[in-house]
Design a protein around this motif. Structure first.
Motif, PDB file in Angstrom:
ATOM      1  N   VAL A  51       9.875  11.752  -0.110  1.00 36.58           N
ATOM      2  CA  VAL A  51       9.513  13.155   0.102  1.00 36.58           C
ATOM      3  C   VAL A  51       9.437  13.848  -1.254  1.00 36.58           C
ATOM      4  CG1 VAL A  51      10.176  15.325   1.222  1.00 36.58           C
ATOM      5  CG2 VAL A  51      10.834  13.144   2.257  1.00 36.58           C
ATOM      6  N   GLY A  52       8.431  14.694  -1.433  1.00 37.22           N
ATOM      7  CA  GLY A  52       8.348  15.461  -2.682  1.00 37.22           C
ATOM      8  C   GLY A  52       7.772  16.839  -2.422  1.00 37.22           C
ATOM      9  N   LEU A  53       7.931  17.706  -3.395  1.00 40.47           N
ATOM     10  CA  LEU A  53       7.415  19.076  -3.287  1.00 40.47           C
ATOM     11  C   LEU A  53       6.351  19.287  -4.364  1.00 40.47           C
ATOM     12  CD1 LEU A  53      10.827  20.970  -2.827  1.00 40.47           C
ATOM     13  CD2 LEU A  53       9.218  20.266  -1.035  1.00 40.47           C
ATOM     14  N   ARG A  54       5.132  19.538  -3.925  1.00 43.43           N
ATOM     15  CA  ARG A  54       4.029  19.749  -4.880  1.00 43.43           C
ATOM     16  C   ARG A  54       4.086  21.180  -5.425  1.00 43.43           C
ATOM     17  NH1 ARG A  54       1.886  17.617  -0.082  1.00 43.43           N
ATOM     18  NH2 ARG A  54       1.083  15.496  -0.210  1.00 43.43           N
ATOM     19  N   PRO A  55       4.013  21.362  -6.751  1.00 36.63           N
ATOM     20  CA  PRO A  55       3.955  22.731  -7.293  1.00 36.63           C
ATOM     21  C   PRO A  55       2.513  23.243  -7.272  1.00 36.63           C
ATOM     22  CG  PRO A  55       4.212  21.120  -9.078  1.00 36.63           C
ATOM     23  CD  PRO A  55       4.077  20.334  -7.807  1.00 36.63           C
ATOM     24  N   VAL A  56       2.272  24.287  -6.477  1.00 34.77           N
ATOM     25  CA  VAL A  56       0.894  24.721  -6.199  1.00 34.77           C
ATOM     26  C   VAL A  56       0.768  26.221  -6.455  1.00 34.77           C
ATOM     27  CG1 VAL A  56      -0.816  24.912  -4.340  1.00 34.77           C
ATOM     28  CG2 VAL A  56       0.672  22.923  -4.425  1.00 34.77           C
ATOM     29  N   SER A  57      -0.332  26.636  -7.072  1.00 35.51           N
ATOM     30  CA  SER A  57      -0.570  28.071  -7.250  1.00 35.51           C
ATOM     31  C   SER A  57      -1.363  28.574  -6.039  1.00 35.51           C
ATOM     32  CB  SER A  57      -1.368  28.324  -8.529  1.00 35.51           C
ATOM     33  OG  SER A  57      -2.672  27.800  -8.380  1.00 35.51           O
ATOM     34  N   ARG A  58      -1.383  29.899  -5.849  1.00 37.78           N
ATOM     35  CA  ARG A  58      -2.024  30.403  -4.622  1.00 37.78           C
ATOM     36  C   ARG A  58      -3.529  30.162  -4.630  1.00 37.78           C
ATOM     37  NH1 ARG A  58      -0.542  36.097  -6.558  1.00 37.78           N
ATOM     38  NH2 ARG A  58      -2.324  36.551  -7.881  1.00 37.78           N
TER      39      ARG A  58
ATOM     40  N   TRP B  13       0.842  -1.192   0.000  1.00 37.61           N
ATOM     41  CA  TRP B  13       0.000   0.000   0.000  1.00 37.61           C
ATOM     42  C   TRP B  13       0.876   1.242   0.000  1.00 37.61           C
ATOM     43  CZ3 TRP B  13      -0.721  -4.335   2.909  1.00 37.61           C
ATOM     44  CH2 TRP B  13      -1.982  -4.951   2.892  1.00 37.61           C
ATOM     45  N   ARG B  14       0.328   2.373  -0.485  1.00 38.28           N
ATOM     46  CA  ARG B  14       0.897   3.683  -0.143  1.00 38.28           C
ATOM     47  C   ARG B  14       0.112   4.170   1.070  1.00 38.28           C
ATOM     48  NH1 ARG B  14       3.268   6.118  -4.712  1.00 38.28           N
ATOM     49  NH2 ARG B  14       4.878   6.942  -3.335  1.00 38.28           N
ATOM     50  N   LEU B  15       0.807   4.825   1.980  1.00 40.73           N
ATOM     51  CA  LEU B  15       0.177   5.406   3.169  1.00 40.73           C
ATOM     52  C   LEU B  15       0.603   6.870   3.219  1.00 40.73           C
ATOM     53  CD1 LEU B  15      -1.155   5.422   6.028  1.00 40.73           C
ATOM     54  CD2 LEU B  15       0.944   4.369   6.908  1.00 40.73           C
ATOM     55  N   GLY B  16      -0.375   7.759   3.196  1.00 37.67           N
ATOM     56  CA  GLY B  16       0.033   9.159   3.166  1.00 37.67           C
ATOM     57  C   GLY B  16      -1.074  10.075   3.599  1.00 37.67           C
ATOM     58  N   ALA B  17      -0.753  11.218   3.303  1.00 36.17           N
ATOM     59  CA  ALA B  17       0.520  11.879   3.080  1.00 36.17           C
ATOM     60  C   ALA B  17       0.537  13.114   3.975  1.00 36.17           C
ATOM     61  CB  ALA B  17       0.675  12.287   1.623  1.00 36.17           C
ATOM     62  N   SER B  18       1.719  13.728   4.104  1.00 39.32           N
ATOM     63  CA  SER B  18       1.771  14.968   4.890  1.00 39.32           C
ATOM     64  C   SER B  18       1.677  16.160   3.941  1.00 39.32           C
ATOM     65  CB  SER B  18       3.066  15.012   5.705  1.00 39.32           C
ATOM     66  OG  SER B  18       4.176  15.016   4.840  1.00 39.32           O
ATOM     67  N   TYR B  19       1.277  17.294   4.484  1.00 43.95           N
ATOM     68  CA  TYR B  19       1.186  18.556   3.739  1.00 43.95           C
ATOM     69  C   TYR B  19       1.861  19.625   4.580  1.00 43.95           C
ATOM     70  CZ  TYR B  19      -2.346  16.170   1.017  1.00 43.95           C
ATOM     71  OH  TYR B  19      -2.986  15.283   0.222  1.00 43.95           O
ATOM     72  N   GLU B  20       2.937  20.188   4.071  1.00 45.74           N
ATOM     73  CA  GLU B  20       3.699  21.155   4.864  1.00 45.74           C
ATOM     74  C   GLU B  20       4.106  22.337   4.013  1.00 45.74           C
ATOM     75  OE1 GLU B  20       7.197  20.190   7.960  1.00 45.74           O
ATOM     76  OE2 GLU B  20       6.818  18.615   6.504  1.00 45.74           O
ATOM     77  N   TRP B  21       3.883  23.527   4.529  1.00 42.09           N
ATOM     78  CA  TRP B  21       4.360  24.746   3.869  1.00 42.09           C
ATOM     79  C   TRP B  21       5.649  25.186   4.559  1.00 42.09           C
ATOM     80  CZ3 TRP B  21       1.794  25.687  -0.462  1.00 42.09           C
ATOM     81  CH2 TRP B  21       0.468  25.257  -0.572  1.00 42.09           C
ATOM     82  N   HIS B  22       6.387  26.066   3.920  1.00 43.72           N
ATOM     83  CA  HIS B  22       7.579  26.713   4.515  1.00 43.72           C
ATOM     84  C   HIS B  22       8.703  25.730   4.817  1.00 43.72           C
ATOM     85  CE1 HIS B  22       4.770  29.926   4.750  1.00 43.72           C
ATOM     86  NE2 HIS B  22       4.049  29.321   5.663  1.00 43.72           N
ATOM     87  N   ARG B  23       8.706  24.586   4.142  1.00 41.79           N
ATOM     88  CA  ARG B  23       9.843  23.682   4.322  1.00 41.79           C
ATOM     89  C   ARG B  23      10.065  22.983   2.991  1.00 41.79           C
ATOM     90  NH1 ARG B  23      10.401  18.508   8.401  1.00 41.79           N
ATOM     91  NH2 ARG B  23      12.352  17.857   7.461  1.00 41.79           N
ATOM     92  N   GLU B  24      11.316  22.945   2.512  1.00 41.07           N
ATOM     93  CA  GLU B  24      11.520  22.432   1.156  1.00 41.07           C
ATOM     94  C   GLU B  24      12.653  21.421   1.047  1.00 41.07           C
ATOM     95  OE1 GLU B  24      11.459  25.366  -1.899  1.00 41.07           O
ATOM     96  OE2 GLU B  24       9.791  26.469  -0.987  1.00 41.07           O
ATOM     97  N   ASP B  25      13.055  20.827   2.183  1.00 40.27           N
ATOM     98  CA  ASP B  25      14.144  19.850   2.094  1.00 40.27           C
ATOM     99  C   ASP B  25      13.563  18.470   1.768  1.00 40.27           C
ATOM    100  OD1 ASP B  25      13.298  20.177   5.096  1.00 40.27           O
ATOM    101  OD2 ASP B  25      13.986  18.117   4.818  1.00 40.27           O
ATOM    102  N   PHE B  26      14.471  17.571   1.366  1.00 37.25           N
ATOM    103  CA  PHE B  26      14.035  16.229   0.965  1.00 37.25           C
ATOM    104  C   PHE B  26      14.375  15.168   2.019  1.00 37.25           C
ATOM    105  CE2 PHE B  26      14.107  18.514  -3.037  1.00 37.25           C
ATOM    106  CZ  PHE B  26      12.943  18.073  -3.637  1.00 37.25           C
ATOM    107  N   ALA B  27      14.667  15.621   3.250  1.00 34.41           N
ATOM    108  CA  ALA B  27      15.024  14.642   4.302  1.00 34.41           C
ATOM    109  C   ALA B  27      13.740  14.043   4.878  1.00 34.41           C
ATOM    110  CB  ALA B  27      15.819  15.351   5.391  1.00 34.41           C
TER     111      ALA B  27
END
Ligand SMILES: Cc1cc2nc3c(=O)[nH]c(=O)nc-3n(C[C@H](O)[C@H](O)[C@H](O)COP(=O)(O)OP(=O)(O)OC[C@H]3O[C@@H](n4cnc5c(N)ncnc54)[C@H](O)[C@@H]3O)c2cc1C
Length: 334
Positions: free
Chosen positions: A270-277, A226-240
Motif C-alpha cells: 500500500v502506498g500514498l501518491r502525492p498529487v496536486s489538485r 508480475w505486478r498487478l494493480g492498482a487501486s486509486y482511493e481518496w479520503h483514506r490514508e492508512d497502510f493496511a
C-alpha cells in the motif's frame, strides 16, 4: 553550490542526480519513512486511455527519461529502464472508433479492426517501466559511499543556513510539517500486488513480454512474476492492505483472460501518491521560505515526467529558467 536534498524517493533521487551532474556539492537526507516510490510499479505510458490522447509533452518527457536512466545505468552499472509495449483492451466499438480516429495525431498507436463478439486490443509503443525498487537503494548506496547520504529525519523548523539551497523532496510528509506556506498536496491511496506463478510446465496465460491493460493492468517484472494493480482511493490514508482489494484485482484479471491465470499473491503493498489538485508536478521556489525549493506532486505520471522537471528545477536554481506557471508551487497556496 551547496545543496541539501530532503527526502530520497523518486523526487530526491532524480534531483540529487541532476545536482551532481552539474557539479554541485549535494547532500541527501532521508528518514526511511514508508514512501510511494518503494511500492510504485514505475510504469510510463505516452498515452492517456481515458480520452485516447497523447499525454502532456510526451516525446520531451520520454527523451529526458531515457537520457536520465542511461546515465544512472552507466554510474550504477545496472539496467533500470525496461521498454515494453502496452496492449490495451478496447472495451467496445465506440471506444475502438475513437482509438482509430486518434491514430493520426498520436505516433504511439495504430488502427485496429474491431471484431464484434471478440476481445479487441490496441497496441501502444513508447511505454515501459523503471525499476524504482532497484534504482533508489542503489543510488542511496552510491551517495553513501561518497559521504553524501545521511539517514535521519530532518526537522524543517531547523535553520539550514550552511546550504545555499534546500530542495524539499519529502513527498506527502510536506503536508504534515510545512517548511513554508502550506500547499494543497493530496494523498491518493494505492494498493498493488506482486503475483507469481510457480509451475514451469503450465505457463500462465498472462503475457510475459508486454503490459496488459484491461482497466487494471499486469506488468511482467521477471520470469513468472508480475505486478498487478492498482487501486486509486481518496479520503483514506492508512497502510493496511485489504483482502477485498486483492480479490478485486484478481477477479478483474480472471475476467480478462480466457483461461485461469494461476497466479498467487506474493506481496500486497500500500502506498500514498502525492498529487496536486491539477495533477501537475510542483516545481519551484517554496512560498514563504527563501532559499528553499519544492520538488513534489509526482503522484501523477511521476516516472515519465520527473526527469525533465528535475532538470528544469536545477535550471531555475541556476537562474537559467523562470518558474513555469503550470508547475509553480504558488498556485497551490491555501
Ligand atoms: C501503488 C502505487 C503505484 C504507483 N505506480 C506508479 C507507476 O506505475 N508510475 C508512476 O509514474 N508513478 C506511480 N506511482 C506514483 C509514484 O510512486 C510517486 O509519484 C512517486 O514515487 C513519489 O515520489 P516522491 O519522492 O515525491 O515521494 P516518496 O516516494 O513518498 O518519498 C518521500 C521520501 O521523503 C522522505 N522524508 C519524508 N519526510 C522526511 C524528513 N522530514 N526528513 C528526511 N526525509 C524525509 C521519506 O523517507 C521518503 O523516502 C505509484 C504510487 C503508488 C502508491
Amino acid at each position: 553550490m551547496r545543496v541539501l536534498v530532503i527526502g530520497q524517493g523518486l523526487a530526491g533521487t532524480l534531483f540529487s542526480h541532476v545536482a551532481l551532474q552539474r557539479g554541485w556539492d549535494c547532500h541527501v537526507i532521508d528518514a526511511g519513512l514508508p514512501s510511494a516510490s518503494s511500492v510504485a510499479a514505475g510504469m510510463f505510458n505516452p498515452m492517456s486511455f481515458r480520452r485516447v490522447v497523447e499525454v502532456w509533452d510526451a516525446q520531451a518527457h520520454l527523451d529526458a527519461l531515457k537520457a536520465t536512466m542511461d546515465d544512472f545505468s552507466a554510474i550504477l552499472d545496472a539496467p533500470f529502464l525496461h521498454p515494453l509495449s502496452i496492449r490495451k483492451r478496447l472495451a467496445n466499438a465506440d471506444y475502438a472508433a475513437i482509438w482509430n480516429e486518434k491514430c493520426a495525431d498520436c505516433p504511439w498507436i495504430s488502427p485496429v479492426q474491431f471484431q464484434d463478439g471478440e476481445a479487441n486490443y490496441g497496441t501502444v509503443t513508447g511505454g515501459g517501466w523503471v525499476n524504482l525498487q532497484s534504482l533508489i537503494p542503489l543510488w542511496r548506496e552510491h551517495l553513501n559511499d561518497s559521504g553524501r547520504f545521511e539517514k535521519r529525519t530532518f526537522d524543517v523548523s531547523e535553520s539550514a543556513t550552511e546550504w545555499d539551497v534546500v530542495v524539499d523532496c519529502r513527498g506527502l510528509a510536506m503536508r504534515d510539517a510545512p517548511a513554508g506556506i502550506p500547499l494543497d498536496l493530496r494523498a491518493n491511496r494505492g494498493e498493488i500486488l506482486t503475483v507469481g506463478h510457480d509451475s514451469e510446465s503450465h505457463a500462465s496465460p498472462v503475457p510475459q513480454d508486454l503490459i496488459l491493460n484491461f482497466g487494471k493492468w499486469t506488468l511482467p517484472i521477471a520470469p513468472n512474476l508480475w505486478r498487478l494493480g492498482a487501486s486509486y482511493e481518496w479520503h483514506r490514508e492508512d497502510f493496511a492492505s485489504t483482502p477485498e482489494t486483492a480479490a478485486f484485482l484478481h477477479d478483474a484479471l480472471e475476467s480478462e483472460l480466457e483461461s485461469p491465470s494461476k497466479l498467487k499473491t506474493i506481496l500486497h503493498q500500500v502506498g500514498l501518491r502525492p498529487v496536486s489538485r491539477d495533477r501537475r508536478p510542483i516545481v519551484g521556489p517554496m512560498p514563504g521560505r527563501p532559499g528553499w525549493f519544492v520538488f513534489n506532486g509526482l503522484g501523477t505520471r511521476g516516472v515519465l515526467i520527473g526527469p525533465k522537471w528535475a532538470q528544469n528545477l536545477a535550471d531555475q536554481i541556476e537562474g537559467a529558467s523562470e518558474t513555469p506557471v503550470l508547475v509553480d508551487p504558488n498556485r497551490l497556496k491555501f
